[in-house]
Scaffold this active site. Sequence first.
Site, short mmCIF file in Angstrom:
data_model
loop_
_atom_site.label_atom_id
_atom_site.label_comp_id
_atom_site.label_asym_id
_atom_site.label_seq_id
_atom_site.Cartn_x
_atom_site.Cartn_y
_atom_site.Cartn_z
N ALA A 214 -57.97 -10.18 -71.17
CA ALA A 214 -56.86 -10.49 -70.27
C ALA A 214 -57.13 -9.90 -68.88
O ALA A 214 -58.22 -9.39 -68.63
CB ALA A 214 -55.56 -9.95 -70.84
N ASN A 215 -56.19 -9.96 -67.99
CA ASN A 215 -56.32 -9.32 -66.67
C ASN A 215 -54.99 -8.72 -66.26
O ASN A 215 -54.00 -8.86 -66.98
CB ASN A 215 -56.86 -10.32 -65.64
CG ASN A 215 -55.93 -11.50 -65.46
OD1 ASN A 215 -54.79 -11.34 -65.05
ND2 ASN A 215 -56.40 -12.70 -65.81
N ARG A 216 -54.95 -8.10 -65.09
CA ARG A 216 -53.78 -7.31 -64.70
C ARG A 216 -52.66 -8.12 -64.04
O ARG A 216 -51.72 -7.53 -63.53
CB ARG A 216 -54.20 -6.22 -63.72
CG ARG A 216 -55.05 -5.15 -64.31
CD ARG A 216 -55.33 -4.09 -63.27
NE ARG A 216 -56.40 -3.21 -63.69
CZ ARG A 216 -56.23 -2.22 -64.57
NH1 ARG A 216 -55.04 -1.99 -65.08
NH2 ARG A 216 -57.26 -1.48 -64.91
N ALA A 280 -53.63 -16.08 -62.57
CA ALA A 280 -54.95 -15.44 -62.58
C ALA A 280 -55.62 -15.89 -63.88
O ALA A 280 -55.51 -15.25 -64.92
CB ALA A 280 -54.80 -13.93 -62.55
#
Length: 406
Positions: A214-216, A280
């Site tokens: 995943a990402n932030r 994102a």
Amino acid sequence: MNPPPRTLSGKRILLIVAGGIAAYKSLDLIRRLRERGSSVRCVLTAAAKEFVTPLSVATLSRDKVYSDLFDLTAENEIGHIRLARDCDLVVVAPATADLIAKMATGLAGDLATTILLATDKPILLAPAMNHVMWAHDATRKNMATLAARKVTSIGPASGELAEGEIGAGRMSEPLDIVAAIERHFNSNAPLAGKRALVTSGPTHEPIDPVRYIANRSSGKQGHAIAAALAALGAETILVSGPTNLTAPAGVKLREIESAQQMLAACVEALPADIAVCAAAVADWRPATLGNSKLKKDGGAAPTLALTENPDILATLSKHAQRPGLVVGFAAETDDLIRHATEKRLRKGCDWIVANDVSLGTNVFGGDANTVHVIDKAGVESWERQSKEDVAHRLALRIAAYFNKAA
Ligand code: CTP
């Protein structure tokens, strides 16, 4: 949980409930409308009283419930003609095949149909019936007759029907009906009649049934853009990866996890006039998805083979049903304007909103953003401001773009 914004403050809705199994959803609809500041006066057909009790409707609407044409007490208090006109909008939910047919013919044999014939106010229908009845030539013709009289409708939705069959016929969900009502009252808004698609949040790319990449991304910027477009009157579909945010008022939320699911949800939402890709999206996903959890077997640590994800922004930009305006984001850590300008051309979008996400800027997860809007005319740099303000200004710029084009 916070109460929803009072988007219908002071509005007077006359809700006609016809006799169908979906009538139980009208109770929730009354609650949702009142929460948003609208008053709701209810009329039940005789058949509707078989599905919901006047007492529950009266309790939720905090008003007397009307049902009989010749209720002399009611006639003394408020005549049926005044009942038909003392409102800003008449909503029929559920609108059964029978009631639709009576409306199309102009019958006025009970209070509900009399009101529908006597009202000079706009009417919104939320049809609900068996899918064969909905597809029937008679219902098609009746709906066309009503549409020609400027009666609007929402739904029906597709899915499993009460009798277990599958097809188009379910009454739209109360929140979708609320959104249609909000759009009705917003019809002079700058983006009224436009359909917008917004992507937001991160994507989760599964490694195995319990792990993911995943990402932030918090989704704050994308969700704020969806809210701002909806507030300007656009019918807005928000395709979002997992976030901690609630869906903004009046926005249709499509929750997905992976980039592939996000792409499918976006393509399904076409045609649209506007696409804003603020998600994102993970650039890569694990090449093979194991059905069972990876286990430590005492050997070497596993290596993850990755494969590239579809580019949603680029796909929408070159799609046969390409939205009239496609807006991308460019999250960069260095040489912001040059990289973002190249990205706009490479992905084929009309505008790109460039932001610096280097460590220390606190854009990911933070509440403020410094952005530069790049289009074919050049670069417009905006001062640092809250993500809500960026969203509102972007929505106004989008509205100005369509007004210029009109
Ligand atoms: N985007 C997308 N689908 C992808 C990757 C990105 O729709 N698979 C969109 C984002 O929503 C954003 C824009 O493309 O609007 C740019 O995203 P960004 O992460 O900055 O660009 P990348 O394509 O990942 O390029 P790079 O990693 O080379 O910076």
